[in-house]
Design a protein around this motif. Structure first.
Motif, PDB file in Angstrom:
ATOM      1  N   ASN A  87       9.214   5.099   4.660  1.00  0.00           N
ATOM      2  CA  ASN A  87       9.456   4.914   3.217  1.00  0.00           C
ATOM      3  C   ASN A  87       9.648   6.253   2.513  1.00  0.00           C
ATOM      4  O   ASN A  87      10.387   6.350   1.530  1.00  0.00           O
ATOM      5  CB  ASN A  87       8.311   4.133   2.568  1.00  0.00           C
ATOM      6  CG  ASN A  87       6.971   4.832   2.693  1.00  0.00           C
ATOM      7  OD1 ASN A  87       6.686   5.478   3.715  1.00  0.00           O
ATOM      8  ND2 ASN A  87       6.131   4.700   1.692  1.00  0.00           N
ATOM      9  N   VAL A  88       9.004   7.294   3.019  1.00  0.00           N
ATOM     10  CA  VAL A  88       9.175   8.633   2.444  1.00  0.00           C
ATOM     11  C   VAL A  88      10.594   9.131   2.697  1.00  0.00           C
ATOM     12  O   VAL A  88      11.266   9.627   1.785  1.00  0.00           O
ATOM     13  CB  VAL A  88       8.145   9.616   3.044  1.00  0.00           C
ATOM     14  CG1 VAL A  88       8.401  11.041   2.529  1.00  0.00           C
ATOM     15  CG2 VAL A  88       6.720   9.181   2.703  1.00  0.00           C
ATOM     16  N   ALA A  89      11.058   8.989   3.921  1.00  0.00           N
ATOM     17  CA  ALA A  89      12.419   9.429   4.264  1.00  0.00           C
ATOM     18  C   ALA A  89      13.467   8.683   3.444  1.00  0.00           C
ATOM     19  O   ALA A  89      14.479   9.272   3.025  1.00  0.00           O
ATOM     20  CB  ALA A  89      12.667   9.219   5.762  1.00  0.00           C
ATOM     21  N   THR A 142       2.286   5.840   0.021  1.00  0.00           N
ATOM     22  CA  THR A 142       2.974   5.573  -1.243  1.00  0.00           C
ATOM     23  C   THR A 142       2.892   6.756  -2.203  1.00  0.00           C
ATOM     24  O   THR A 142       3.819   6.978  -2.989  1.00  0.00           O
ATOM     25  CB  THR A 142       2.389   4.318  -1.913  1.00  0.00           C
ATOM     26  OG1 THR A 142       0.961   4.450  -2.021  1.00  0.00           O
ATOM     27  CG2 THR A 142       2.695   3.079  -1.085  1.00  0.00           C
ATOM     28  N   THR A 143       1.808   7.518  -2.155  1.00  0.00           N
ATOM     29  CA  THR A 143       1.712   8.703  -3.019  1.00  0.00           C
ATOM     30  C   THR A 143       2.708   9.764  -2.576  1.00  0.00           C
ATOM     31  O   THR A 143       3.403  10.365  -3.406  1.00  0.00           O
ATOM     32  CB  THR A 143       0.285   9.273  -3.011  1.00  0.00           C
ATOM     33  OG1 THR A 143      -0.629   8.271  -3.469  1.00  0.00           O
ATOM     34  CG2 THR A 143       0.186  10.490  -3.920  1.00  0.00           C
ATOM     35  N   THR A 144       2.806   9.984  -1.276  1.00  0.00           N
ATOM     36  CA  THR A 144       3.759  10.978  -0.780  1.00  0.00           C
ATOM     37  C   THR A 144       5.204  10.503  -0.979  1.00  0.00           C
ATOM     38  O   THR A 144       6.120  11.319  -1.134  1.00  0.00           O
ATOM     39  CB  THR A 144       3.497  11.299   0.701  1.00  0.00           C
ATOM     40  OG1 THR A 144       3.313  10.083   1.431  1.00  0.00           O
ATOM     41  CG2 THR A 144       2.267  12.171   0.852  1.00  0.00           C
ATOM     42  N   ALA A 145       5.420   9.192  -0.980  1.00  0.00           N
ATOM     43  CA  ALA A 145       6.759   8.671  -1.296  1.00  0.00           C
ATOM     44  C   ALA A 145       7.129   9.011  -2.735  1.00  0.00           C
ATOM     45  O   ALA A 145       8.295   9.317  -3.036  1.00  0.00           O
ATOM     46  CB  ALA A 145       6.811   7.157  -1.078  1.00  0.00           C
ATOM     47  N   GLU A 146       6.146   8.985  -3.619  1.00  0.00           N
ATOM     48  CA  GLU A 146       6.396   9.386  -5.011  1.00  0.00           C
ATOM     49  C   GLU A 146       6.693  10.877  -5.101  1.00  0.00           C
ATOM     50  O   GLU A 146       7.509  11.312  -5.917  1.00  0.00           O
ATOM     51  CB  GLU A 146       5.199   9.021  -5.894  1.00  0.00           C
ATOM     52  CG  GLU A 146       5.024   7.539  -6.141  1.00  0.00           C
ATOM     53  CD  GLU A 146       6.212   6.919  -6.862  1.00  0.00           C
ATOM     54  OE1 GLU A 146       6.849   7.602  -7.692  1.00  0.00           O
ATOM     55  OE2 GLU A 146       6.514   5.743  -6.591  1.00  0.00           O
ATOM     56  N   ILE A 147       6.044  11.680  -4.260  1.00  0.00           N
ATOM     57  CA  ILE A 147       6.361  13.116  -4.216  1.00  0.00           C
ATOM     58  C   ILE A 147       7.812  13.294  -3.787  1.00  0.00           C
ATOM     59  O   ILE A 147       8.556  14.102  -4.360  1.00  0.00           O
ATOM     60  CB  ILE A 147       5.422  13.871  -3.257  1.00  0.00           C
ATOM     61  CG1 ILE A 147       3.976  13.805  -3.751  1.00  0.00           C
ATOM     62  CG2 ILE A 147       5.864  15.338  -3.109  1.00  0.00           C
ATOM     63  CD1 ILE A 147       2.961  14.406  -2.789  1.00  0.00           C
ATOM     64  N   ALA A 148       8.221  12.538  -2.773  1.00  0.00           N
ATOM     65  CA  ALA A 148       9.603  12.632  -2.294  1.00  0.00           C
ATOM     66  C   ALA A 148      10.601  12.342  -3.415  1.00  0.00           C
ATOM     67  O   ALA A 148      11.661  12.974  -3.501  1.00  0.00           O
ATOM     68  CB  ALA A 148       9.814  11.667  -1.131  1.00  0.00           C
TER      69      ALA A 148
END
Length: 256
Positions: free
Chosen positions: A127-129, A104-110
């Protein structure tokens, strides 16, 4: 229930976290192994600090973080995660090639990457993609592999083989726990394997985590502190961790 030793021990830790306490006979019956084997498992996990051995069984260790699903994680510390993500985006330049780990943190970066005009992003996170579908300037690569629905992450040999074919400028890791004994850790063995390979194929390793993950441990180690180049966290980081990271040559970025 048939499992190998690694899978069984991982499941024992999760069962102990969920139930608070486990008993040797019940575990032996659950996994179809002898009580001697289970005692060996519990002793091993106790030595690793992943549970606390008791007479006849074990209880949960308050040092081990419980794995949450993506749905549970998405609203946890959301404001901090967004500030961390904004700081992480500052580490990225136009034309960079980067890896975003699942989470979820890397999804926020995305979500922060829509401003870029020329960027290549590899991820194992579904979810990141999804956050990058409308980012016109970002070329998105997926590792492929087997989907783990709890974390919406891909893992396995296919994902590892894909990564072997590339080299990246930076990898951004979300983590489940950071402690002095375990280093940088996560809950799922095969994801830890993939994370280690991500670190190997990237020139710079950047961990992004809120301070609640310090003094907590996942079951599987990703890397030591010394293998990080940058740590992005909030001002709640314990001073002892800040000192150790700095001494190890890690650049620590504090987000207020």
């Amino acid at each position: 229930m048939t499992t190998n030793t690694i899978e069984r021990r991982h499941d024992i830790v999760q069962t102990t976290l969920d139930a608070g306490r486990v008993l040797v006979p019940e575990l032996a019956e659950k996994y179809g192994v002898s009580t001697v084997t289970i005692r060996g498992d519990l002793n091993y996990l106790d030595q690793k600090g992943l549970l606390v051995r008791t007479r006849g069984g074990a209880v949960a260790s308050n040092r081990v973080s419980q794995e949450l699903s993506v749905r549970e994680k998405v609203t946890e510390h959301l404001d901090i995660k967004r500030r961390l993500a904004a700081a992480a985006a500052q580490e990225i330049g136009e034309q960079d090639t980067i890896i975003l780990d699942s989470g979820t943190t890397t999804a926020e970066i995305a979500r922060q990457l829509h401003q870029f005009r020329r960027l290549i992003v590899m991820t194992n996170g579904l979810n990141v993609a999804q956050q990058l579908v409308d980012a016109d300037g970002v070329e998105v690569l997926m590792t492929g592999g087997t989907l783990r629905k709890k974390s919406l992450s891909f893992y396995g040999r296919a994902a590892e083989d894909t990564l072997q074919c590339y080299h990246f400028d930076k990898v951004f890791l979300g983590v489940d726990g950071i402690d002095f004994q375990g280093g940088i850790t996560t809950h799922f063995e095969y994801e830890a394997n993939l994370n280690r390979l991500m670190c190997k194929v990237a020139r710079q390793v950047i961990a992004v985590t809120d301070s609640s993950k310090f003094k907590r441990s996942g079951v599987h180690k990703i890397c030591d502190f010394s293998e990080l180049d940058v740590l992005i966290t909030d001002s709640g980081i314990p001073q002892a961790f800040h000192d150790v990271m700095t001494e190890a040559g890690v650049r620590v970025v504090i987000v207020d």
